[in-house]
Motif scaffolding. Structure first.
Motif, PDB file in Angstrom:
ATOM      1  N   LEU A 130      49.928  40.850  29.574  1.00  0.00           N
ATOM      2  CA  LEU A 130      50.019  39.906  30.688  1.00  0.00           C
ATOM      3  C   LEU A 130      51.463  39.781  31.169  1.00  0.00           C
ATOM      4  O   LEU A 130      51.738  39.826  32.367  1.00  0.00           O
TER       5      LEU A 130
ATOM      6  N   PHE B  57      52.340  42.926  33.021  1.00  0.00           N
ATOM      7  CA  PHE B  57      51.674  42.967  34.324  1.00  0.00           C
ATOM      8  C   PHE B  57      52.416  42.087  35.327  1.00  0.00           C
ATOM      9  O   PHE B  57      52.619  42.457  36.478  1.00  0.00           O
TER      10      PHE B  57
ATOM     11  N   PHE C  56      44.291  41.483  38.364  1.00  0.00           N
ATOM     12  CA  PHE C  56      44.901  41.618  37.052  1.00  0.00           C
ATOM     13  C   PHE C  56      44.435  42.913  36.407  1.00  0.00           C
ATOM     14  O   PHE C  56      43.284  43.322  36.590  1.00  0.00           O
TER      15      PHE C  56
ATOM     16  N   TYR D 243      51.541  36.542  44.103  1.00  0.00           N
ATOM     17  CA  TYR D 243      51.836  37.203  42.833  1.00  0.00           C
ATOM     18  C   TYR D 243      53.108  36.667  42.198  1.00  0.00           C
ATOM     19  O   TYR D 243      53.201  36.553  40.980  1.00  0.00           O
TER      20      TYR D 243
ATOM     21  N   ALA E 172      45.778  43.055  30.822  1.00  0.00           N
ATOM     22  CA  ALA E 172      46.215  41.674  31.013  1.00  0.00           C
ATOM     23  C   ALA E 172      45.028  40.717  30.869  1.00  0.00           C
ATOM     24  O   ALA E 172      45.159  39.647  30.271  1.00  0.00           O
TER      25      ALA E 172
END
Length: 157
Positions: free
Chosen positions: A123, A126, A25, A147, A29
């Motif tokens: 977030l 991302f 991350f 992911y 994020a």
């Protein structure tokens, strides 16, 4: 000239695939403020630290979303087959109150957090959050193993 075009296309293809294989991350994020059920502030970093050493199954959902609602039966089945995992649910509902009200219809059990900035926050950006539900697999070290997948599947085990 033809070879140059193939090289450029190859580079574009590889770079687009790399974005789907993120392992860590981003700092932004990790530090985005999320909200707990008790309306306390918490970061993704704190959530991962709290669950360090455990495999994490994460779902991004919205309680109002019919596709998210349909996915909960698959998640329940997955939970029964994989009780050793930690289950974390991130909501992108319209508001904190909508989220809290909608949770009574969410069947799976786990840790629930609200993402106030939804897809516009660090977030969401991302994750390239464009659709829900979205599932992730995070290993014991906090690395992302899966992911992006839009359904519960064997690769989340």
């Amino acid at each position: 000239m033809k070879n140059s075009i193939y090289i450029i296309l190859g580079i574009l293809l590889l770079s687009s695939c790399a974005s789907l294989n993120k392992r860590q991350f981003s700092a932004d994020a990790m530090n985005e403020k999320l909200v707990t059920l008790d309306r306390d502030s918490i970061t993704l970093s704190q959530i991962l630290e709290k669950n360090k050493g455990k495999q994490i199954f994460a779902q991004v959902f919205a309680s109002y979303c019919p596709v998210s609602q349909d996915s909960f039966d698959d998640v329940l089945k997955f939970q029964k087959e994989n009780p050793e995992k930690v289950y974390i649910f991130f909501s992108v509902d319209h508001s904190y109150y909508d989220w809290k009200r909608g949770l009574k219809y969410v069947k799976p059990k786990g840790q629930f957090y609200y993402i106030p900035k939804k897809g516009d926050g660090a977030l969401g950006k991302f994750l390239k959050l464009k659709s829900i539900p979205r599932f992730l697999k995070i290993n014991e070290q906090g690395e992302i193993e899966v992911y992006k997948t839009s359904k519960v599947s064997e690769k989340l085990k």
